[in-house]
Motif scaffolding. Structure first.
Motif, mmCIF file in Angstrom:
data_model
loop_
_atom_site.group_PDB
_atom_site.id
_atom_site.type_symbol
_atom_site.label_atom_id
_atom_site.label_comp_id
_atom_site.label_asym_id
_atom_site.label_seq_id
_atom_site.Cartn_x
_atom_site.Cartn_y
_atom_site.Cartn_z
ATOM 1 N N ILE A 1 -3.192 -9.277 15.819
ATOM 2 C CA ILE A 1 -2.750 -9.895 14.558
ATOM 3 C C ILE A 1 -1.225 -9.810 14.507
ATOM 4 N N PRO A 2 -0.585 -10.663 13.703
ATOM 5 C CA PRO A 2 0.871 -10.597 13.601
ATOM 6 C C PRO A 2 1.340 -9.283 12.959
ATOM 7 N N VAL A 3 2.445 -8.787 13.483
ATOM 8 C CA VAL A 3 3.099 -7.608 12.923
ATOM 9 C C VAL A 3 4.491 -8.023 12.456
ATOM 10 N N LEU A 4 4.750 -7.811 11.177
ATOM 11 C CA LEU A 4 6.057 -8.123 10.608
ATOM 12 C C LEU A 4 6.751 -6.806 10.264
ATOM 13 N N ILE A 5 8.035 -6.869 10.001
ATOM 14 C CA ILE A 5 8.769 -5.647 9.678
ATOM 15 C C ILE A 5 9.830 -5.953 8.629
ATOM 16 N N LEU B 1 -6.727 1.541 11.300
ATOM 17 C CA LEU B 1 -7.641 1.344 10.162
ATOM 18 C C LEU B 1 -7.503 -0.061 9.578
ATOM 19 N N ALA B 2 -6.283 -0.561 9.541
ATOM 20 C CA ALA B 2 -6.067 -1.919 9.021
ATOM 21 C C ALA B 2 -6.824 -2.933 9.882
ATOM 22 N N LEU B 3 -6.777 -2.739 11.195
ATOM 23 C CA LEU B 3 -7.518 -3.624 12.113
ATOM 24 C C LEU B 3 -9.021 -3.504 11.891
ATOM 25 N N LEU B 4 -9.468 -2.265 11.743
ATOM 26 C CA LEU B 4 -10.886 -1.999 11.501
ATOM 27 C C LEU B 4 -11.378 -2.730 10.247
ATOM 28 N N HIS B 5 -10.528 -2.782 9.246
ATOM 29 C CA HIS B 5 -10.895 -3.443 7.995
ATOM 30 C C HIS B 5 -10.614 -4.943 8.020
ATOM 31 N N GLY B 6 -10.149 -5.423 9.174
ATOM 32 C CA GLY B 6 -10.055 -6.867 9.362
ATOM 33 C C GLY B 6 -8.923 -7.568 8.627
ATOM 34 N N VAL B 7 -7.803 -6.875 8.451
ATOM 35 C CA VAL B 7 -6.670 -7.564 7.810
ATOM 36 C C VAL B 7 -6.141 -8.649 8.747
ATOM 37 N N ASP B 8 -5.444 -9.631 8.172
ATOM 38 C CA ASP B 8 -4.913 -10.740 8.957
ATOM 39 C C ASP B 8 -3.512 -10.465 9.494
ATOM 40 N N GLY B 9 -2.848 -9.456 8.938
ATOM 41 C CA GLY B 9 -1.496 -9.143 9.406
ATOM 42 C C GLY B 9 -1.025 -7.839 8.810
ATOM 43 N N ILE B 10 0.035 -7.295 9.441
ATOM 44 C CA ILE B 10 0.597 -6.018 9.009
ATOM 45 C C ILE B 10 2.093 -6.197 8.790
ATOM 46 N N ILE B 11 2.595 -5.644 7.701
ATOM 47 C CA ILE B 11 4.051 -5.556 7.537
ATOM 48 C C ILE B 11 4.437 -4.085 7.620
ATOM 49 N N VAL B 12 5.183 -3.750 8.670
ATOM 50 C CA VAL B 12 5.709 -2.400 8.816
ATOM 51 C C VAL B 12 6.844 -2.267 7.800
ATOM 52 N N SER B 13 6.648 -1.389 6.829
ATOM 53 C CA SER B 13 7.608 -1.317 5.728
ATOM 54 C C SER B 13 7.531 0.043 5.066
ATOM 55 N N ASN B 14 8.680 0.552 4.629
ATOM 56 C CA ASN B 14 8.677 1.726 3.761
ATOM 57 C C ASN B 14 9.314 1.381 2.415
ATOM 58 N N HIS B 15 9.147 0.096 2.048
ATOM 59 C CA HIS B 15 9.602 -0.352 0.728
ATOM 60 C C HIS B 15 11.135 -0.250 0.609
ATOM 61 N N VAL C 1 0.802 -1.227 0.000
ATOM 62 C CA VAL C 1 0.000 0.000 0.000
ATOM 63 C C VAL C 1 0.836 1.280 0.000
ATOM 64 N N ASP C 2 2.157 1.117 -0.142
ATOM 65 C CA ASP C 2 3.006 2.318 -0.121
ATOM 66 C C ASP C 2 3.379 2.790 -1.526
ATOM 67 N N THR C 3 2.659 2.287 -2.534
ATOM 68 C CA THR C 3 3.060 2.557 -3.913
ATOM 69 C C THR C 3 1.895 3.031 -4.791
ATOM 70 N N PRO C 4 1.250 4.173 -4.418
ATOM 71 C CA PRO C 4 0.241 4.707 -5.352
ATOM 72 C C PRO C 4 0.915 5.167 -6.646
ATOM 73 N N VAL D 1 -2.689 -9.649 4.122
ATOM 74 C CA VAL D 1 -1.659 -8.993 4.924
ATOM 75 C C VAL D 1 -1.331 -7.675 4.228
ATOM 76 N N ILE D 2 -1.280 -6.599 5.000
ATOM 77 C CA ILE D 2 -1.076 -5.277 4.408
ATOM 78 C C ILE D 2 0.377 -4.844 4.628
ATOM 79 N N LYS D 3 1.051 -4.512 3.543
ATOM 80 C CA LYS D 3 2.495 -4.191 3.599
ATOM 81 C C LYS D 3 2.711 -2.713 3.271
ATOM 82 N N GLY D 4 3.360 -2.017 4.219
ATOM 83 C CA GLY D 4 3.649 -0.612 3.968
ATOM 84 C C GLY D 4 2.999 0.310 4.987
#
Ligand code: FNR
Length: 359
Positions: free
Chosen positions: A282-286, A242-256, A169-172, A230-233
């Protein structure tokens, strides 16, 4: 297996003390343009540096007189049992680094039992890579401006057996990388470097990134695939909420890897507020700037459930193909195990916040 031909035939595994030794060899083997594409980032590389330097601001509080003869690096993630928390970040266009591209990476990841993520913009297709990797390849999704095409991508990933869709999600738009990879785009335009997933379905002139995409995409993905999402970025607590609100299964903390927005914080500096917001639901990755076992240890201590690496395995790929990727995975794993022994943490769950202090 791997590349043992030509002038690097004499290279032995023991010649690589750390991943930087692989980087040095990759610089001798790969073309300048490929090196710039791989190592480059946005603007003046401030985010690239922040990712690396963030780890220098953290120190480890080691405990002693703990039996460390038996170290387990196992973690559970999205219903899978993983041998190690070191995952391969999705990296596009890997044929630019080595002719066997993502297939060599997949064989190495499988042989060393690391989870792999495959980019939407891979040169080999998701079915080819899944055939080389085996079950449970994760598919990274760039939503194109046309949901019909996105839907075809999802179907290809599901047919290849992918249980997880990693939405970047960091690449519009693509970041301002001034060391442009002219050769890469020439090769793509000339049809010499295929996009295994997008060729034939992405109309000419259409970008693989979508500037209009919003949080609704998560609901759309839920309705259009059965994969875990899983949402990356993510780099802020607001977006983690917001990611939790939308029910994602995991987060990747990333700035690409510092290739998108300049002047981001290092991802390890973003991690605490996100971990605080998520509260273990939910799991948080980095990923970003992880080069040493101690970086992995620090990220896990700061609350990450797993870590991902990008450039280092590509240095291995460019330098030596499959064998190089294996070395690039073996080194941080061996470093992590030794660091766990020295810090007194025989398993990943034992690596808690008590083991680090931020300067
Ligand atoms: C990337 N990254 C990336 N991310 C993604 O979601 N899809 C992609 O296609 C790519 N492509 C890509 C190409 C190259 C050459 C690099 C270096 C990176 C970002 C990648 O997944 C990851 O976030 C970073 O690489 C992590 O930082 P380090 O480990 O490279 O510092």
């Amino acid at each position: 297996s791997g590349c043992t031909s030509g002038r690097f035939q004499e290279v032995e595994k023991q010649d690589f003390k750390n991943v930087f030794d692989l980087e040095r060899l990759s610089r001798k083997v790969m073309g300048d343009d490929a090196i710039e594409y791989l190592n480059g980032g946005a603007d003046d590389l401030k985010t690239v540096k922040a990712n690396l330097e963030g780890y220098d601001k953290i120190q480890i509080r080691a405990r002693v007189l703990i039996d460390v003869s038996n170290i387990s690096t196992k973690v559970e993630l999205f219903g899978q049992s993983l041998e190690t928390p070191i995952i391969l970040s999705p990296v596009g266009f890997q044929k630019f680094f080595h002719q066997e591209g993502e297939v060599a990476t997949a064989k190495a990841a499988a042989s060393r039992k690391h989870q792999m993520m495959l980019s939407t913009v891979s040169n080999y297709s998701v079915s080819e890579v899944a055939a080389a990797y085996g079950p449970n390849l994760w598919f990274q999704l760039y939503p194109t401006p046309d949901r019909k095409i996105t839907k075809i991508l999802l179907e290809k990933a599901e047919q290849a057996g992918c249980p997880v869709c990693v939405l970047t999600v960091d690449t519009p738009v693509v970041g301002n990388r001034e060391t442009s990879a002219t050769t890469l785009f020439k090769l793509i335009d000339a049809g010499e470097l295929k996009m295994g997933n997008l060729d034939g379905i992405l109309p000419e002139g259409m970008k693989f990134t979508d500037m209009t995409v919003t949080w609704e995409i998560i609901d759309w993905l839920r309705a259009n695939c059965n994969m875990k999402i899983v949402i990356k970025g993510i780099v802020t607590r607001e977006d983690a909420a917001l990611a939790l609100l939308h029910g994602v299964d995991g987060i990747i903390v990333s700035n690409h890897g510092g290739r998108q927005l300049e002047s981001n914080r290092g991802t390890i500096e973003c991690l605490p507020e996100i971990v605080e917001e998520v509260k273990g639901r939910i799991p948080v990755l980095i990923d970003g700037g992880i080069r040493r076992g101690t970086d992995i240890f620090k990220a896990l201590a700061m609350g990450a459930n797993a870590v991902c690496i990008g450039r280092p395995f590509c240095w291995g790929l460019g330098a030596l193909g499959q064998e190089g990727v294996e070395i690039a995975l073996d080194i941080p794993k061996a470093e992590l195990i030794r660091d766990m022994q020295l810090a007194g943490t025989p398993s990943i769950e034992k690596i808690t916040g008590d083991f680090v202090v931020v300067q």
